[in-house]
Design a protein around this motif. Structure first.
Motif, PDB file in Angstrom:
ATOM      1  N   THR A  51       0.847  -1.374  -0.030  1.00 15.16           N
ATOM      2  CA  THR A  51       0.076  -0.154  -0.056  1.00 15.16           C
ATOM      3  C   THR A  51       0.827   1.250   0.032  1.00 15.16           C
ATOM      4  N   ARG A  52       1.964   1.292   0.805  1.00 12.34           N
ATOM      5  CA  ARG A  52       2.778   2.512   0.795  1.00 12.34           C
ATOM      6  C   ARG A  52       3.393   3.061  -0.521  1.00 12.34           C
ATOM      7  N   GLU A  53       3.338   1.938  -1.661  1.00 13.87           N
ATOM      8  CA  GLU A  53       3.657   2.057  -2.740  1.00 13.87           C
ATOM      9  C   GLU A  53       2.753   2.655  -3.757  1.00 13.87           C
ATOM     10  N   ARG A  54       1.388   2.440  -3.260  1.00 10.95           N
ATOM     11  CA  ARG A  54       0.549   2.721  -4.219  1.00 10.95           C
ATOM     12  C   ARG A  54      -0.304   4.160  -3.784  1.00 10.95           C
ATOM     13  N   ILE A  55      -0.301   4.388  -2.558  1.00 14.95           N
ATOM     14  CA  ILE A  55      -1.214   5.368  -1.961  1.00 14.95           C
ATOM     15  C   ILE A  55      -0.749   6.892  -2.674  1.00 14.95           C
ATOM     16  N   GLY A  56       0.404   7.048  -2.878  1.00 13.84           N
ATOM     17  CA  GLY A  56       0.903   8.193  -3.340  1.00 13.84           C
ATOM     18  C   GLY A  56       0.143   8.526  -4.960  1.00 13.84           C
ATOM     19  N   ASN A  57      -0.386   7.562  -5.357  1.00 10.30           N
ATOM     20  CA  ASN A  57      -1.149   7.877  -6.976  1.00 10.30           C
ATOM     21  C   ASN A  57      -2.595   8.091  -6.789  1.00 10.30           C
ATOM     22  N   VAL A  58      -3.034   7.912  -5.633  1.00 12.63           N
ATOM     23  CA  VAL A  58      -4.271   8.405  -5.293  1.00 12.63           C
ATOM     24  C   VAL A  58      -4.541   9.728  -5.109  1.00 12.63           C
ATOM     25  N   ARG A  59      -5.516  10.262  -5.886  1.00 14.73           N
ATOM     26  CA  ARG A  59      -5.857  11.510  -6.136  1.00 14.73           C
ATOM     27  C   ARG A  59      -7.257  12.201  -5.504  1.00 14.73           C
ATOM     28  N   ALA A  60      -7.867  11.253  -4.972  1.00  9.55           N
ATOM     29  CA  ALA A  60      -9.026  11.345  -4.272  1.00  9.55           C
ATOM     30  C   ALA A  60      -8.816  11.817  -2.917  1.00  9.55           C
ATOM     31  N   PRO A  61      -9.548  12.499  -2.108  1.00  5.50           N
ATOM     32  CA  PRO A  61      -9.487  12.807  -0.821  1.00  5.50           C
ATOM     33  C   PRO A  61      -9.177  11.277   0.039  1.00  5.50           C
ATOM     34  N   ILE A  62      -8.331  11.424   1.149  1.00  5.72           N
ATOM     35  CA  ILE A  62      -8.269  10.334   1.940  1.00  5.72           C
ATOM     36  C   ILE A  62      -8.551  10.598   3.075  1.00  5.72           C
ATOM     37  N   LEU A  63      -9.237   9.761   4.063  1.00  7.73           N
ATOM     38  CA  LEU A  63      -9.385   9.592   5.365  1.00  7.73           C
ATOM     39  C   LEU A  63      -8.670   8.454   5.758  1.00  7.73           C
ATOM     40  N   ILE A  64      -7.734   8.222   6.655  1.00  6.31           N
ATOM     41  CA  ILE A  64      -7.363   7.523   7.442  1.00  6.31           C
ATOM     42  C   ILE A  64      -7.757   7.375   9.234  1.00  6.31           C
ATOM     43  N   VAL A  65      -8.452   6.091   9.516  1.00  8.20           N
ATOM     44  CA  VAL A  65      -8.590   5.896  10.845  1.00  8.20           C
ATOM     45  C   VAL A  65      -7.961   4.973  11.591  1.00  8.20           C
ATOM     46  N   HIS A  66      -7.558   5.091  12.536  1.00  2.00           N
ATOM     47  CA  HIS A  66      -6.550   4.192  13.300  1.00  2.00           C
ATOM     48  C   HIS A  66      -6.872   4.392  14.817  1.00  2.00           C
ATOM     49  N   GLY A  67      -6.553   3.318  15.803  1.00  2.00           N
ATOM     50  CA  GLY A  67      -6.753   3.341  17.050  1.00  2.00           C
ATOM     51  C   GLY A  67      -5.141   3.264  17.910  1.00  2.00           C
ATOM     52  N   THR A  68      -4.983   3.729  18.974  1.00  2.00           N
ATOM     53  CA  THR A  68      -3.745   3.747  19.520  1.00  2.00           C
ATOM     54  C   THR A  68      -3.316   2.360  20.021  1.00  2.00           C
ATOM     55  N   GLU A  69      -4.407   1.683  20.457  1.00  2.00           N
ATOM     56  CA  GLU A  69      -4.318   0.511  21.054  1.00  2.00           C
ATOM     57  C   GLU A  69      -4.500  -0.972  20.158  1.00  2.00           C
ATOM     58  N   ASP A  70      -4.175  -0.689  18.807  1.00  2.00           N
ATOM     59  CA  ASP A  70      -4.414  -1.641  17.602  1.00  2.00           C
ATOM     60  C   ASP A  70      -3.099  -2.342  17.764  1.00  2.00           C
ATOM     61  N   PHE A  71      -3.131  -3.713  18.202  1.00  2.00           N
ATOM     62  CA  PHE A  71      -2.394  -4.443  18.143  1.00  2.00           C
ATOM     63  C   PHE A  71      -2.149  -5.605  16.953  1.00  2.00           C
ATOM     64  N   VAL A  72      -2.784  -5.400  16.408  1.00  2.00           N
ATOM     65  CA  VAL A  72      -2.976  -6.263  15.063  1.00  2.00           C
ATOM     66  C   VAL A  72      -2.173  -5.703  13.875  1.00  2.00           C
ATOM     67  N   ILE A  73      -2.790  -4.328  13.537  1.00  2.00           N
ATOM     68  CA  ILE A  73      -1.880  -3.363  12.694  1.00  2.00           C
ATOM     69  C   ILE A  73      -1.558  -2.283  13.370  1.00  2.00           C
ATOM     70  N   PRO A  74      -0.371  -2.014  14.015  1.00  2.00           N
ATOM     71  CA  PRO A  74      -0.087  -0.895  14.846  1.00  2.00           C
ATOM     72  C   PRO A  74      -0.395   0.491  14.216  1.00  2.00           C
ATOM     73  N   VAL A  75      -0.705   1.537  15.216  1.00  2.00           N
ATOM     74  CA  VAL A  75      -1.059   2.952  14.549  1.00  2.00           C
ATOM     75  C   VAL A  75       0.067   3.518  13.803  1.00  2.00           C
ATOM     76  N   GLU A  76       1.303   3.009  13.958  1.00  2.00           N
ATOM     77  CA  GLU A  76       2.424   3.554  13.171  1.00  2.00           C
ATOM     78  C   GLU A  76       2.202   3.467  11.571  1.00  2.00           C
ATOM     79  N   HIS A  77       1.597   2.440  11.437  1.00  2.00           N
ATOM     80  CA  HIS A  77       1.430   1.875   9.943  1.00  2.00           C
ATOM     81  C   HIS A  77       0.414   3.067   9.235  1.00  2.00           C
ATOM     82  N   GLY A  78      -0.578   3.425   9.962  1.00  2.00           N
ATOM     83  CA  GLY A  78      -1.462   4.404   9.495  1.00  2.00           C
ATOM     84  C   GLY A  78      -0.689   5.704   9.416  1.00  2.00           C
TER      85      GLY A  78
END
Length: 292
Positions: A221-248
């Motif tokens: 995803t990190r290589e593809r998101i820069g090509n998105v021209r639509a508005p982007i909303l990222i939602v994450h939680g600080t206690e996410d241990f499945v995918i840590p918030v640092e990814h978001g």
């Protein structure tokens, strides 16, 4: 004969002792055992990687049983002939968008019914495909096929409405981003608990494995998101241990404007909707319309 040749102490130091030979042999044997065990573990992970990544469970239930009487269950045929189940409903409000929803790696479409209710109660439309190999759909899931199917799903939605929100949940964020990067007509991309790449998360969990060489479905995803021209909303939680918030956070840095990141303090991986995710999407949609 030299004096050194007659010195027992010198000869003892020059000739390996029996105990020294045994230690070296033990170390060699131990190295071989560890190498074999490592190779077997790596082979097991390689052969079974998709069973860890894609976890379809449960049966596809009737939307009406979940209070979604307006939702129809359709069977759509992909370009290669694979039949996919889709939950769909037209917008109830004129001019409202349709949400193309890509779910996470476990369960199935019907386990997201409470989320879909919030979407439909807002007057929005819904188009939620069940991945290949998941309840109601044929085939087996792979990164290539999910993205290929996603493009076809987008075109199906585009044929019904000219306002499209692409929503990706967890594993589905990779699919959603890949589609939005290809489709300039996307109006808003919502990423719920996203990852920079599946291979990045795998490396965090298995640092002792060469996951970059072993992993087939890397979903960068990190290589593809820069090509998105639509508005982007990222939602994450600080206690996410499945995918840590640092990814978001890292994805947000790579995304082009306009973009927004919303981090819920104390929220985990699966409770973002109860923390206010959907009102945040509605707010982002209003901002998108205001900028038209």
């Amino acid at each position: 004969m030299s004096e050194a040749e007659n010195d027992p102490a010198l000869n003892a130091r020059a000739t390996p002792s029996g105990s020294g030979k045994r230690v070296r042999k033990l170390l060699v044997n131990l190295t071989v055992v560890v190498a074999i065990a490592y190779t077997m573990a790596a082979g097991f992970m390689y052969l079974n990687q998709r069973s860890f990544l894609f976890v379809p469970t449960g049966e596809l239930s009737d939307p009406a049983e979940a209070g979604l009487d307006q939702v129809a269950v359709e069977t759509v045929t992909m370009a290669d002939g694979t039949q996919i189940s889709v939950w769909s409903a037209a917008p109830a409000v004129e001019g409202a968008p349709t949400v193309l929803y890509f779910h996470g790696n476990s369960g199935n479409v019907s386990t997201r019914a409470s989320r879909f209710k919030q979407i439909l109660d807002s007057g929005f439309g819904l188009y939620a495909p069940s991945y290949r190999g998941y309840a109601g759909s044929e085939g087996s899931p792979t990164e290539v096929d999910l993205i290929s199917d996603g493009r076809e799903h987008f075109q199906a939605v585009a044929g019904l409405t000219d306002r499209i929100i692409i929503h990706g949940e967890s594993m589905g964020t990779g699919v959603a981003t890949a589609i939005a990067a290809d489709q300039p007509d996307t109006d808003l991309l919502v990423l719920e608990a996203p990852y920079t790449a599946l291979v990045d998360r795998a490396y965090e969990q298995y640092p002792w494995l060469p996951v970059g060489l072993l992993m087939i479905d890397q979903m960068p995803t990190r290589e593809r998101i820069g090509n998105v021209r639509a508005p982007i909303l990222i939602v994450h939680g600080t206690e996410d241990f499945v995918i840590p918030v640092e990814h978001g956070k890292r994805l947000f840095e790579r995304a082009a404007d306009p973009k927004e990141i919303l981090i819920f303090d104390g929220a985990a991986h699966n409770n973002l909707w109860s923390q206010g995710l959907w009102p945040a999407v509605l707010d982002a949609w209003e901002k998108t319309k205001a900028e038209e």
